[in-house]
Design an enzyme around this catalytic site. Structure first.
Site, PDB file in Angstrom:
ATOM      1  N   ASP A   3     -10.857   3.383   4.379  1.00 12.46           N
ATOM      2  CA  ASP A   3     -11.240   1.970   4.284  1.00 12.46           C
ATOM      3  C   ASP A   3     -12.760   1.821   4.286  1.00 12.46           C
ATOM      4  O   ASP A   3     -13.278   0.751   3.959  1.00 12.46           O
ATOM      5  CB  ASP A   3     -10.673   1.195   5.490  1.00 12.46           C
ATOM      6  CG  ASP A   3      -9.519   0.283   5.103  1.00 12.46           C
ATOM      7  OD1 ASP A   3      -9.370   0.000   3.901  1.00 12.46           O
ATOM      8  OD2 ASP A   3      -8.781  -0.144   6.005  1.00 12.46           O
ATOM      9  N   LYS A  41       0.841  -1.204   0.000  1.00 12.16           N
ATOM     10  CA  LYS A  41       0.000   0.000   0.000  1.00 12.16           C
ATOM     11  C   LYS A  41       0.879   1.258   0.000  1.00 12.16           C
ATOM     12  O   LYS A  41       0.630   2.200  -0.760  1.00 12.16           O
ATOM     13  CB  LYS A  41      -0.945  -0.002   1.222  1.00 12.16           C
ATOM     14  CG  LYS A  41      -2.050  -1.037   1.089  1.00 12.16           C
ATOM     15  CD  LYS A  41      -2.831  -1.249   2.383  1.00 12.16           C
ATOM     16  CE  LYS A  41      -3.826  -2.392   2.209  1.00 12.16           C
ATOM     17  NZ  LYS A  41      -4.516  -2.784   3.453  1.00 12.16           N
ATOM     18  N   GLN A  80      -4.268  -1.470   9.729  1.00 11.09           N
ATOM     19  CA  GLN A  80      -4.262  -2.806   9.125  1.00 11.09           C
ATOM     20  C   GLN A  80      -4.851  -3.831  10.097  1.00 11.09           C
ATOM     21  O   GLN A  80      -4.428  -3.919  11.252  1.00 11.09           O
ATOM     22  CB  GLN A  80      -2.818  -3.192   8.740  1.00 11.09           C
ATOM     23  CG  GLN A  80      -2.714  -4.506   7.980  1.00 11.09           C
ATOM     24  CD  GLN A  80      -3.373  -4.469   6.609  1.00 11.09           C
ATOM     25  OE1 GLN A  80      -3.261  -3.487   5.872  1.00 11.09           O
ATOM     26  NE2 GLN A  80      -4.082  -5.532   6.255  1.00 11.09           N
TER      27      GLN A  80
END
Ligand code: NAP
Length: 284
Positions: free
Chosen positions: A121, A54, A98
């Site tokens: 997200d 990412k 994460q």
């Protein structure tokens, strides 16, 4: 005729190039690039690979990225404090924590701590609710990726039968909502679903997001269906595989995405798209 291959890698590259172009045009005028902070707690090897990919994708597209690696022993309150610092950092447009988090930290508390305006997200309850009522702000990246992949093969969604196997908060449920809003009739399956094959055989659009290799076999697929494989499974021989028995299903399907090279790279591309969108919002 074998199914058309939905090449997630190529599609992701073109989306990333578009993002890079937009960043190059806008950043000099605004005086900063879009910023994404990625937080990793602990040393889960798969998570380490994901966050590095990412961050690398951000750098290649000209975004400013901040990788914050915290020890496994980090307390929940320390993590919340770090998120709060980033919520107030004007150079940061997106915050991603994460998952999975260590057992002593409650995912829900952490997701809730991220400002909905920076929740690229799309997991915060405010953003999940916005999607539910058809007014999405940030769409969760993986289902968003699936929708772009379906669009890339012009899969008709209005009136289509769409079957999603796997009903998690981060993939299956939001994807079912997106398909519903696109006019599909949806069937959302979970581990308790009876006669799974009977459901999947009805699908014009079939998406599997479970995490079980060869769950979807050729006899479960309607001829000509568009099949998207979200699953990521590490096989005993070390290879990566999806949920779909790719070689057996490809001759039956109309279009199919591979693993690797399908939803994975597209998920990262959509994270960049969401971060860019947030940057636009913050610099209007
Ligand atoms: P998850 O939270 O474990 O959810 C799995 C879902 O599958 C649950 O709803 C579960 O049902 C359902 N399920 C389990 N066994 C089943 C069966 N035999 N038949 C039908 N449904 C079944 O997983 P997730 O986080 O959504 O991830 C799913 C897969 O996608 C994993 O392989 C993951 O690695 C992959 N993934 C890939 C990406 C990407 O970028 N490519 C992103 C995210 C996830 P219950 O609700 O009844 O438990």
């Amino acid at each position: 005729m074998p199914a058309r291959l939905i090449d997630g890698l190529a599609l992701a590259q073109s989306i990333r190039a578009e993002v890079k172009n937009e960043v190059a045009q806008k950043a000099p005028a605004v005086g900063r690039a879009p910023g994404l902070a990625v937080i990793l707690v602990g040393e889960n090897p798969a998570s380490q690979v994901y966050v590095r990919n990412k961050v690398k994708a951000c750098q290649e597209a000209g975004l400013h990225s901040q990788l914050i690696e915290l020890p496994l022993t980090t307390s929940q309150s320390a993590l919340v404090a770090e998120i709060d610092r980033l919520n107030h950092d004007r150079t940061i447009d997106g915050i991603l924590v994460q998952l999975p988090l260590p057992d002593h930290i409650d995912d829900h508390v952490i997701i809730h701590a991220i400002s909905p305006e920076k929740d690229v997200d799309g997991f915060h309850p405010a953003n999940a609710g916005a999607l539910l009522i058809g007014r999405p702000r940030f769409r969760p990246c993986t289902p968003y990726a699936v929708m772009r992949m379906l669009a890339s093969v012009q899969a008709p969604l209005r009136g289509a039968e769409a079957v999603v196997v796997g009903a998690s908060n981060i993939v299956g449920k939001p994807l079912a909502l997106m398909l519903l809003q696109a006019g599909a009739t949806i069937t959302l399956c979970n581990s308790k679903t009876q006669n799974l094959a009977e459901k999947t055989r009805r699908a014009d659009i079939l998406v599997s997001a479970v995490g079980r290799p060869k769950l979807i076999t050729a006899d479960m697929v309607k001829p000509g269906a568009v099949v998207i494989d979200v699953g990521i499974n590490r096989l005993a021989n070390g290879a990566l595989a999806g949920d779909v028995d790719f070689d057996a299903v490809r001759p039956v399907a109309g279009a199919i995405s591979p693993v690797p090279g399908g939803v994975g790279p597209m998920t990262i591309a959509m994270l960049l798209v969401n971060t860019l969108e947030s940057f636009h919002e913050h610099t209007r």
